[in-house]
Design a protein around this motif. Structure first.
Motif, PDB file in Angstrom:
ATOM      1  N   GLN A 135       0.837  -1.206   0.000  1.00 22.35           N
ATOM      2  CA  GLN A 135       0.000   0.000   0.000  1.00 22.35           C
ATOM      3  C   GLN A 135       0.867   1.249   0.000  1.00 22.35           C
ATOM      4  N   TRP A 136       2.041   1.166   0.616  1.00 19.57           N
ATOM      5  CA  TRP A 136       2.955   2.311   0.655  1.00 19.57           C
ATOM      6  C   TRP A 136       3.388   2.698  -0.753  1.00 19.57           C
ATOM      7  N   PHE A 137       3.814   1.706  -1.539  1.00 21.47           N
ATOM      8  CA  PHE A 137       4.211   2.016  -2.915  1.00 21.47           C
ATOM      9  C   PHE A 137       3.028   2.518  -3.731  1.00 21.47           C
ATOM     10  N   GLU A 138       1.865   1.965  -3.493  1.00 24.90           N
ATOM     11  CA  GLU A 138       0.675   2.440  -4.203  1.00 24.90           C
ATOM     12  C   GLU A 138       0.426   3.911  -3.897  1.00 24.90           C
ATOM     13  N   ASP A 139       0.535   4.287  -2.623  1.00 26.13           N
ATOM     14  CA  ASP A 139       0.270   5.675  -2.231  1.00 26.13           C
ATOM     15  C   ASP A 139       1.370   6.630  -2.694  1.00 26.13           C
ATOM     16  N   VAL A 140       2.608   6.183  -2.632  1.00 29.45           N
ATOM     17  CA  VAL A 140       3.745   7.061  -2.919  1.00 29.45           C
ATOM     18  C   VAL A 140       4.049   7.143  -4.414  1.00 29.45           C
ATOM     19  N   VAL A 141       3.856   6.038  -5.130  1.00 33.12           N
ATOM     20  CA  VAL A 141       4.205   6.006  -6.559  1.00 33.12           C
ATOM     21  C   VAL A 141       3.001   5.652  -7.431  1.00 33.12           C
ATOM     22  N   GLY A 142       2.300   4.577  -7.093  1.00 38.47           N
ATOM     23  CA  GLY A 142       1.265   4.036  -7.967  1.00 38.47           C
ATOM     24  C   GLY A 142       0.190   5.031  -8.368  1.00 38.47           C
ATOM     25  N   LYS A 143      -0.258   5.831  -7.433  1.00 40.29           N
ATOM     26  CA  LYS A 143      -1.327   6.796  -7.735  1.00 40.29           C
ATOM     27  C   LYS A 143      -0.857   7.841  -8.756  1.00 40.29           C
ATOM     28  N   GLU A 144       0.398   8.267  -8.641  1.00 41.12           N
ATOM     29  CA  GLU A 144       0.911   9.254  -9.602  1.00 41.12           C
ATOM     30  C   GLU A 144       1.097   8.628 -10.978  1.00 41.12           C
ATOM     31  N   ILE A 145       1.511   7.361 -11.015  1.00 41.98           N
ATOM     32  CA  ILE A 145       1.652   6.686 -12.298  1.00 41.98           C
ATOM     33  C   ILE A 145       0.279   6.520 -12.945  1.00 41.98           C
ATOM     34  N   ALA A 146      -0.729   6.204 -12.146  1.00 43.87           N
ATOM     35  CA  ALA A 146      -2.093   6.094 -12.681  1.00 43.87           C
ATOM     36  C   ALA A 146      -2.557   7.431 -13.261  1.00 43.87           C
ATOM     37  N   ASP A 147      -2.196   8.525 -12.588  1.00 46.85           N
ATOM     38  CA  ASP A 147      -2.580   9.853 -13.083  1.00 46.85           C
ATOM     39  C   ASP A 147      -1.931  10.154 -14.432  1.00 46.85           C
ATOM     40  N   VAL A 148      -0.637   9.832 -14.567  1.00 45.77           N
ATOM     41  CA  VAL A 148       0.016  10.117 -15.850  1.00 45.77           C
ATOM     42  C   VAL A 148      -0.478   9.151 -16.926  1.00 45.77           C
ATOM     43  N   ALA A 149      -0.823   7.923 -16.534  1.00 43.06           N
ATOM     44  CA  ALA A 149      -1.370   6.961 -17.504  1.00 43.06           C
ATOM     45  C   ALA A 149      -2.686   7.475 -18.084  1.00 43.06           C
ATOM     46  N   ASP A 150      -3.455   8.199 -17.277  1.00 37.39           N
ATOM     47  CA  ASP A 150      -4.733   8.747 -17.736  1.00 37.39           C
ATOM     48  C   ASP A 150      -4.560   9.803 -18.825  1.00 37.39           C
ATOM     49  N   THR A 151      -3.338  10.327 -18.966  1.00 33.39           N
ATOM     50  CA  THR A 151      -3.079  11.332 -20.001  1.00 33.39           C
ATOM     51  C   THR A 151      -2.746  10.691 -21.345  1.00 33.39           C
ATOM     52  N   LEU A 152      -2.600   9.367 -21.364  1.00 34.40           N
ATOM     53  CA  LEU A 152      -2.201   8.647 -22.573  1.00 34.40           C
ATOM     54  C   LEU A 152      -3.378   7.881 -23.161  1.00 34.40           C
ATOM     55  N   PRO A 153      -3.363   7.621 -24.460  1.00 34.09           N
ATOM     56  CA  PRO A 153      -4.396   6.765 -25.058  1.00 34.09           C
ATOM     57  C   PRO A 153      -4.332   5.355 -24.455  1.00 34.09           C
ATOM     58  N   PRO A 154      -5.456   4.691 -24.292  1.00 35.74           N
ATOM     59  CA  PRO A 154      -5.474   3.361 -23.674  1.00 35.74           C
ATOM     60  C   PRO A 154      -4.570   2.342 -24.360  1.00 35.74           C
ATOM     61  N   ASP A 155      -4.464   2.396 -25.698  1.00 31.15           N
ATOM     62  CA  ASP A 155      -3.618   1.427 -26.392  1.00 31.15           C
ATOM     63  C   ASP A 155      -2.141   1.664 -26.110  1.00 31.15           C
ATOM     64  N   VAL A 156      -1.760   2.937 -25.918  1.00 28.75           N
ATOM     65  CA  VAL A 156      -0.370   3.265 -25.575  1.00 28.75           C
ATOM     66  C   VAL A 156      -0.051   2.751 -24.172  1.00 28.75           C
ATOM     67  N   VAL A 157      -0.982   2.933 -23.238  1.00 28.35           N
ATOM     68  CA  VAL A 157      -0.809   2.433 -21.875  1.00 28.35           C
ATOM     69  C   VAL A 157      -0.672   0.914 -21.885  1.00 28.35           C
ATOM     70  N   ALA A 158      -1.554   0.244 -22.608  1.00 30.43           N
ATOM     71  CA  ALA A 158      -1.528  -1.223 -22.662  1.00 30.43           C
ATOM     72  C   ALA A 158      -0.203  -1.727 -23.225  1.00 30.43           C
ATOM     73  N   ALA A 159       0.288  -1.070 -24.283  1.00 24.58           N
ATOM     74  CA  ALA A 159       1.556  -1.480 -24.886  1.00 24.58           C
ATOM     75  C   ALA A 159       2.719  -1.250 -23.921  1.00 24.58           C
ATOM     76  N   ALA A 160       2.703  -0.117 -23.213  1.00 28.26           N
ATOM     77  CA  ALA A 160       3.764   0.180 -22.250  1.00 28.26           C
ATOM     78  C   ALA A 160       3.758  -0.830 -21.108  1.00 28.26           C
ATOM     79  N   GLN A 161       2.576  -1.158 -20.610  1.00 31.46           N
ATOM     80  CA  GLN A 161       2.462  -2.139 -19.533  1.00 31.46           C
ATOM     81  C   GLN A 161       2.924  -3.517 -19.994  1.00 31.46           C
ATOM     82  N   GLU A 162       2.627  -3.850 -21.234  1.00 38.08           N
ATOM     83  CA  GLU A 162       3.058  -5.144 -21.774  1.00 38.08           C
ATOM     84  C   GLU A 162       4.581  -5.213 -21.872  1.00 38.08           C
ATOM     85  N   ARG A 163       5.193  -4.128 -22.341  1.00 35.38           N
ATOM     86  CA  ARG A 163       6.663  -4.087 -22.412  1.00 35.38           C
ATOM     87  C   ARG A 163       7.268  -4.220 -21.021  1.00 35.38           C
TER      88      ARG A 163
END
Length: 199
Positions: A135-163
Motif C-alpha cells: 500500500q505504501w508504494f501504491e500511495d507514494v508512486v502508484g497513484k501518480e503513475i495512474a494519473d500520468v497513464a490517464d493522459t495517454l491513449p489506452p492502447d499506448v498504456v496497454a503497450a507500455a504495460q506489456e513491455r
C-alpha cells in the motif's frame, strides 16, 4: 512504535536501530504528505547509515531521498539521489534495493513528463510482490503513475504495460542508470556553457 524504537536505540547506542527507525519515520512522513519532514528525517537516516551500515543500506536511503525529492518536485535532486543509489545497486547486485529503485525511477520519469516510459517501468516493478502488494508504494508512486497513464491513449498504456511486464529487471536497472548518468553529464555541460556565456 518507530519513535519508541528510536528513543530506546539512542539510549542504548544501537546505531543500526537508530538508522532503521529514522528510515521508517521518513517513509511515514512521506506517505502522509509531510515532505519537508520526510526529507529532514531521511537525510538524518542517511548520515547514520553511511557510517554504520553495510553498503546496501545507503543505496536504499538514496532511493528514498529520490522519492522525497520527486514529491517536492525537485527533479534534478531526485535524479542525483537515484543515480547514487543505482550506482551501488548495479555494482553490488542488491536485489531488494533494485526492487525499490525501479518504482522510484518510474516516479522520476513521470515528474520529467515521460509518461509512457514511467508506465512501462512501473509495470515492470509491479511484477514483484514487494511493490505489487505494498500500500505504501501504491500511495507514494502508484497513484501518480495512474494519473500520468490517464493522459495517454489506452492502447499506448496497454503497450507500455506489456513491455514492462516482459522486461528484465537488471537490464532495465542498467538502462536507467545509463540514462541518469547521461542526463547528469548533459546537465554539467549545460551549466558550464551557461557560466561561459555569463562570463
Amino acid at each position: 512504535q518507530a519513535e519508541e524504537c528510536l528513543n530506546l536505540a539512542r539510549e542504548v547506542g544501537l546505531e543500526w536501530a537508530v538508522g532503521q527507525s529514522l528510515a521508517i519515520l521518513g517513509r511515514l512522513a512521506l506517505v502522509a504528505g509531510r515532505t519537508v519532514e520526510a526529507r529532514s528525517v531521511s537525510f538524518e537516516s542517511a548520515a547514520v547509515m553511511k557510517e554504520d551500515f553495510p553498503l546496501e543500506a545507503p543505496a536504499w536511503v538514496e532511493v528514498e531521498l529520490s522519492l522525497v525529492a520527486c514529491h517536492m518536485r525537485q527533479v534534478q535532486a531526485a535524479g542525483e539521489h537515484l543515480n547514487a543509489g543505482l550506482c551501488s545497486i548495479v555494482e553490488h547486485r542488491f536485489f531488494l534495493a533494485a526492487l525499490r529503485a525501479v518504482p522510484a525511477a518510474a516516479l522520476l520519469l513521470a515528474c520529467e513528463g515521460r509518461a509512457e516510459r514511467a508506465v512501462e517501468i512501473y509495470a515492470l516493478s509491479s511484477r514483484y510482490g514487494v511493490v505489487a502488494n505494498s500500500q505504501w508504494f501504491e500511495d507514494v508512486v502508484g497513484k501518480e503513475i495512474a494519473d500520468v497513464a490517464d493522459t495517454l491513449p489506452p492502447d499506448v498504456v496497454a503497450a507500455a504495460q506489456e513491455r514492462g511486464a516482459a522486461g528484465d529487471l537488471w537490464e532495465t536497472v542498467e538502462e536507467l542508470l545509463e540514462e541518469l548518468e547521461d542526463a547528469e553529464e548533459q546537465a554539467k555541460v549545460n551549466m558550464s556553457d551557461e557560466m561561459r556565456s555569463r562570463g
